[in-house]
Enzyme design. Structure first.
Site, PDB file in Angstrom:
ATOM      1  CG  HIS A 230      -0.502  -0.516   2.467  1.00  0.00           C
ATOM      2  ND1 HIS A 230       0.674  -0.086   3.061  1.00  0.00           N
ATOM      3  CD2 HIS A 230      -1.034  -1.438   3.317  1.00  0.00           C
ATOM      4  CE1 HIS A 230       0.838  -0.701   4.204  1.00  0.00           C
ATOM      5  NE2 HIS A 230      -0.169  -1.535   4.376  1.00  0.00           N
ATOM      6  CG  ASP A 303      -4.838  -2.843   3.104  1.00  0.00           C
ATOM      7  OD1 ASP A 303      -4.966  -3.886   3.779  1.00  0.00           O
ATOM      8  OD2 ASP A 303      -4.400  -1.778   3.588  1.00  0.00           O
TER       9      ASP A 303
END
Length: 431
Positions: A230, A303
């Site tokens: 991320h 995510d």
């Protein structure tokens, strides 16, 4: 096994063709194929993509089945067009042994909606003190190749070096949650103008960038493979770009929400917008979109972070960070136009960032293949003309913490096929 004739589909947005799926593979392609005993799917106006692959999914099982299970998360993934997901290790117990990763792997096989590939923890209990059983997990039935303490940073540089060296024996990857913990203590959102205005403790960009800079140097030193989870700042993009130019074995992912949402949303104090790393500035978002198109950022990863109601519907300071994303990922990417050319989706580039490259990174050989004769029949059909308004109550995930509630998004997954089996038909899960 049921055979399927997909009639009039556009593979990667190209000219119309028919696809015959039989015995787990794409048996034939071309116009006017004979359906025989196959079930016919009329696909005029639909685009066929290789099944999407997510390198960063939280399925919560074992331990937090109130938030998600392998079954519910797999269903959400299939409805989002995914045929494979990599399940993160921050479960309870932590997936730091062969026994736990094999349990997750078997639960995925039993669900039968996507291929679930467990990610093993780097350190025992995610505590950052000693290495977990990396070799045993790699040699297990789950054949783990990616290891991550996601949710926690492997902050000790000596331990990170040892991990990078250890996994070289089986060409493994260390996926880092890049966050220098001493710089983010008590952090509530991105550090900047908005956090100052709101009076919330900031999470500075340098906390991410410092760890990425350190880790690419370590990977370069030992010749190991590091993957940045991320990635969220323009500065991080620059570090990865420079490392790749030097030949460092580094890959990076960006989430759909970091491609679309900004820190301004924290002004609502709605905990649905609380995430780690935090939503950043509009300038960061623009840099992430450009880096994804360029290939400096290799892939989109969701995510997907489901949370039970009591962990999200509370005061901002006490809310758990994270958002669900499997069912909306492709639509969000389409809405950003990050992977568009001349104002239209570049389906080949979308397939590259959301299927082919993540499959290669994860070592999932059966995935990431364009629908063509002889290829494994792992694919998804998308209606690019459709639009839908996100209703949290309609999500297949056990959790409802989507930041897109009430938002109209482009594109709709019409069908998904896993090894030739239909897991989604007419936009509905088959089991």
């Amino acid at each position: 096994m049921t055979s399927y004739l997909i009639r009039g589909v556009r593979v990667l947005g190209r000219e119309q063709t028919d696809l015959l799926l039989r015995d787990g593979v794409v048996a034939e392609s071309g116009r006017g194929l004979d359906a025989g005993a196959a079930q016919v799917i009329e696909a005029d106006g639909l685009v066929a993509l290789p099944g999407l692959v997510d390198l960063h999914t939280h399925l919560r099982e074992p331990g937090r089945e109130d938030a998600e299970t392998v079954q519910t998360g797999s269903r959400a993934a299939a409805l989002g067009g995914y045929t494979a997901v990599c399940a993160m290790a921050n479960t309870s117990p932590v997936a730091d042994t062969a026994g736990v990763v094999e349990q997750v792997w078997r639960l995925g096989r039993e669900a039968g909606l996507v291929d679930v590939q467990p990610i093993g923890a780097v350190t025992v209990g995610l505590a950052g003190e000693r290495l977990a059983e990396l070799g045993a997990m790699a040699a297990s039935a789950a054949a783990v190749r990616i290891f991550s303490d996601d949710g926690h940073c492997v902050a000790d540089p000596r331990l990170m070096r040892r991990a990078l060296e250890y996994v070289k024996a089986f060409d493994g990857i260390i996926a880092q949650h890049a966050e220098e913990p001493r710089l983010t203590e008590g952090a509530q959102m991105h550090e900047g103008e908005v956090s100052t205005r709101l009076g919330l403790t900031g999470w500075p960009a340098v906390a991410e960038e410092a760890i990425i800079a350190r880790d690419v140097l370590l990977a370069e030193h030992v010749g190991g493979r590091v993957h940045v989870c991320h990635l969220s700042t323009a500065g991080s993009v620059d570090i990865v770009r420079q490392a790749k130019a030097r030949g460092v074995r580094v890959t990076a992912e960006v989430t759909p929400h970091h491609l679309l949402l900004t820190d301004e949303l924290a002004a609502s104090y709605d905990p649905v917008f609380k995430v780690n790393p935090p939503l950043r500035t509009a300038a960061d978002v623009a840099a992430l979109r450009a880096a994804l198109a360029e290939g400096i950022i290799d892939i989109v990863a969701t995510d997907h972070a489901p949370h039970a109601v009591e962990d999200k519907e509370c005061e901002w300071a006490y809310a758990r960070p994270g958002m669900v994303g499997l069912e909306t990922a492709l639509s969000v990417v389409l809405s950003t136009a990050a992977l568009h050319v001349d104002g239209r989706p570049d389906w080949d580039l979308i397939a590259e960032r959301m299927s082919r490259v993540p499959a290669r990174i994860a070592g999932l050989d059966a995935h990431g293949h364009d629908p063509a004769p002889g290829a494994p029949a792992n694919l998804t059909l998308v209606d690019p003309a459709a639009r839908r308004t996100v209703d949290p109550a309609e999500l297949a995930s056990r959790s409802r913490n989507t930041p897109y509630a009430g938002t109209e998004l482009p594109g709709r997954i019409v069908a998904t096929f896993l090894h030739g089996h239909a897991t989604v038909l007419d936009g509905k899960a088959t089991k």
